[in-house]
Design an enzyme around this catalytic site. Structure first.
Site, short mmCIF file in Angstrom:
data_model
loop_
_atom_site.label_atom_id
_atom_site.label_comp_id
_atom_site.label_asym_id
_atom_site.label_seq_id
_atom_site.Cartn_x
_atom_site.Cartn_y
_atom_site.Cartn_z
CG HIS A 268 6.31 15.28 -8.74
ND1 HIS A 268 6.85 14.77 -9.89
CD2 HIS A 268 5.05 15.68 -9.09
CE1 HIS A 268 5.98 14.87 -10.87
NE2 HIS A 268 4.88 15.41 -10.42
CG HIS A 307 10.97 7.67 -12.52
ND1 HIS A 307 9.78 7.16 -12.99
CD2 HIS A 307 10.92 9.00 -12.71
CE1 HIS A 307 9.06 8.17 -13.46
NE2 HIS A 307 9.72 9.29 -13.30
CG ASP A 363 14.07 16.15 -11.12
OD1 ASP A 363 13.86 17.09 -11.91
OD2 ASP A 363 13.17 15.53 -10.54
N1 ACO Z 1 18.00 6.71 -2.95
C1 ACO Z 1 18.17 5.59 -2.21
N2 ACO Z 1 17.30 4.57 -2.21
C2 ACO Z 1 16.23 4.69 -2.98
C3 ACO Z 1 15.99 5.82 -3.79
C4 ACO Z 1 16.94 6.86 -3.76
N3 ACO Z 1 16.80 7.96 -4.49
N4 ACO Z 1 14.85 5.67 -4.46
C5 ACO Z 1 14.37 4.47 -4.10
N5 ACO Z 1 15.20 3.87 -3.21
C6 ACO Z 1 15.06 2.54 -2.63
C7 ACO Z 1 13.95 2.54 -1.59
O1 ACO Z 1 14.44 2.83 -0.30
C8 ACO Z 1 13.48 1.09 -1.71
O2 ACO Z 1 14.39 0.29 -1.06
P1 ACO Z 1 13.87 -1.04 -0.26
O3 ACO Z 1 13.32 -1.93 -1.33
O4 ACO Z 1 15.07 -1.56 0.43
O5 ACO Z 1 12.82 -0.53 0.69
C9 ACO Z 1 13.61 0.81 -3.20
O6 ACO Z 1 14.66 1.67 -3.65
C10 ACO Z 1 12.35 1.05 -4.00
O7 ACO Z 1 11.99 2.40 -3.83
P2 ACO Z 1 10.51 2.93 -3.63
O8 ACO Z 1 10.52 4.01 -2.58
O9 ACO Z 1 9.58 1.77 -3.46
O10 ACO Z 1 10.25 3.55 -5.04
P3 ACO Z 1 9.03 4.49 -5.41
O11 ACO Z 1 8.64 4.12 -6.78
O12 ACO Z 1 7.97 4.49 -4.37
O13 ACO Z 1 9.69 5.95 -5.38
C11 ACO Z 1 10.79 7.92 -6.04
C12 ACO Z 1 10.11 6.62 -6.50
C13 ACO Z 1 9.83 8.73 -5.15
C14 ACO Z 1 11.14 8.76 -7.25
C15 ACO Z 1 12.08 7.54 -5.24
O14 ACO Z 1 12.95 6.81 -6.08
C16 ACO Z 1 12.78 8.76 -4.66
O15 ACO Z 1 12.40 9.23 -3.60
N6 ACO Z 1 13.82 9.30 -5.39
C17 ACO Z 1 14.51 10.47 -4.90
C18 ACO Z 1 13.70 11.73 -5.24
C19 ACO Z 1 13.71 12.03 -6.71
O16 ACO Z 1 14.77 12.04 -7.36
N7 ACO Z 1 12.53 12.33 -7.24
C20 ACO Z 1 12.38 12.71 -8.64
C21 ACO Z 1 11.60 11.67 -9.38
S1 ACO Z 1 11.50 12.10 -11.07
C22 ACO Z 1 10.28 13.25 -11.15
O17 ACO Z 1 9.40 13.37 -10.35
C23 ACO Z 1 10.33 14.15 -12.25
#
Ligand code: ACO
Length: 423
Positions: A268, A307, A363
């Protein structure tokens, strides 16, 4: 066509008519679906609230597919261009942009609540020199509740207003004290003649041996815009924490401390810090293919990408990219920018990211700006918490005044042992 959903339970052959309101069914309407009188009724299972609205809200609208963000109906792009952060904070809390006199009064109220009790310095002093500023912030926000016992009168509008001024006013002071402690510098008191962002920069960077400090106007303006972009984002993890903790009716300092703790996590508000660490680790553009390979092999995440709601370019990231240029004109170009731009280009043309609709989020570039402005990495999530306070408070107040809300208490599906006995 009636706004209803017809559900047939194939276990019993019974059919149910469930009303649809604002594109949703009421989860408790499912409880009438039973196999017998002793059956508890059908539950909906939704870990992490992927498809559950936990409230009705009039504050922030996000269309993740279209990449739209609006506060109280106003597009984020217009607010970022035409308003100050404190106008936006007023908008979030009160529902309308302030008139000139309302704004002057609001700024005065917040400015005159920026000081903290002298004892706050004592417990900031008690932290280790290398304590993470977010840990200090969580603790000092919680501790404020002990200074303001009147804050427990959460259904008294006047008391609520006062706590809102105090929290928005004091969070930059707490944040700056945490920073000054971590670098062993004397705390700087707030200056009432500066703007919200300028005052924060002054408390962070003013040398203690002088009272003369002029924050750079371009950097203060950029920080103010970043504050606008981070002010609210509907039911994200930390806002949900604010509402959930607030639903048991503690004072807002306790609820805001919980929200700040939720923001601390690397998934987050901690992501901006992780982005810069990742870019530093990458070090040069030629290492990008290797990082992309590791991400695609599931060995790591590309921080600052993806996201829960945006499946398109995060509109805040677009605005931040523009601010970066203005900031780098003053500070010089951040050497990590080239790596970030190339990483974005490579990722956006790679099938892995395209298929999963993974775009840069707020971010991805904010950390680079913070770094260029001289903020240490540890404090990046704190810079997120400062403006998010206004969003948390707006959401907290909306929750308190919403007659449909009760103490937050989800259900579970129990999969443990049936009754058994100690031998
Ligand atoms: N890098 C690589 N793969 C990713 C990323 C990433 N940053 N984010 C999602 N994916 C992939 C997942 O592995 C998943 O793949 P799969 O379908 O093969 O299993 C798919 O994309 C869907 O991702 P989820 O984890 O289901 O997405 P969710 O909505 O649960 O997570 C989150 C969202 C937590 C923001 C995620 O994208 C992440 O961890 N990003 C990196 C951390 C980040 O930048 N956080 C800031 C968010 S913005 C904020 O809070 C202000």
């Amino acid at each position: 066509m009636p706004d209803t959903l017809t559900i047939k339970d194939n276990r019993t052959g019974k059919q149910y008519e469930i009303p649809i309101e604002s594109g949703a069914i009421h989860a408790t309407d499912l409880r009438q679906i039973k196999t017998s009188d002793s059956d508890f009724g059908l539950l909906s299972y939704d870990p992490a609230f992927l498809n559950t609205a936990s409230c009705k809200s009039k504050i922030t609208f996000v269309d993740g597919d279209a990449g739209i963000l609006r506060y109280r109906g106003y597009p984020i792009e217009e607010l970022a261009e035409k308003c100050t952060y404190l106008q936006v904070a007023y908008l979030l809390v009160h529902g309308e942009l302030p008139s000139k006199s309302e704004y002057e009064q609001w700024v005065h109220n917040i400015t005159y609540h920026t000081m903290v009790h002298e004892n706050v310095k004592k417990f900031v002093d008690g932290f280790h020199h290398d304590a993470h500023p977010m840990g200090m912030l969580v603790s000092t926000i919680a501790a404020l509740s002990t200074f303001y016992p009147d804050a427990k009168n959460i259904f008294d509008e006047k008391s609520r207003d006062l706590q809102i001024w105090r929290l928005i006013g004091k969070i930059p002071t707490l944040a700056a004290f945490a920073y000054r402690h971590s670098v062993g510098m004397a705390y700087i008191y707030p200056s009432n003649d500066l703007t919200y962002a300028e005052n924060f920069l002054s408390m962070m960077y003013r040398p203690s041996w002088t009272t003369k400090y002029e924050p750079n106007k371009t950097l203060a303006k950029a920080l103010d815009v970043l504050f606008i972009l981070h002010a609210d984002h509907e039911q994200n993890c930390s806002t949900n924490a604010m509402r959930t903790v607030g639903s048991s009716h503690p004072d807002p300092y306790s609820a805001a401390a919980a929200a700040t703790a939720a923001l601390y996590g690397p998934l987050h508000g901690g992501a901006n810090e992780e982005v810069v660490r990742m870019l530093e680790e990458i070090g040069s553009v030629d290492k990008i293919p290797e990082i992309i390979r590791q991400v695609k092999d599931g060995k790591r995440l590309l921080m600052g990408f993806g996201h829960r709601v945006y499946k398109n370019y995060d509109p805040r990231a677009r605005i931040i990219k523009k601010i970066a240029d203005q900031v780098f004109e003053v500070t010089g170009r951040n050497r990590l920018l080239d790596i970030a731009l190339e990483l974005e280009k490579v990722a956006l043309s790679d099938d892995y990211f395209v298929k999963r609709k993974l775009y840069p989020n707020v971010d991805f570039y904010s950390g680079l700006i913070y770094q260029a402005m001289g903020f240490p990495m540890d404090i990046f999530p704190v810079l997120f918490a400062i403006p998010r306070m206004s969003g948390w408070l707006a959401q907290w107040q909306e929750m308190l005044l919403d007659h449909e809300q009760k103490i937050s208490r989800p259900r579970q599906i129990y999969l443990g042992y049936p009754e058994r006995h100690v031998p």
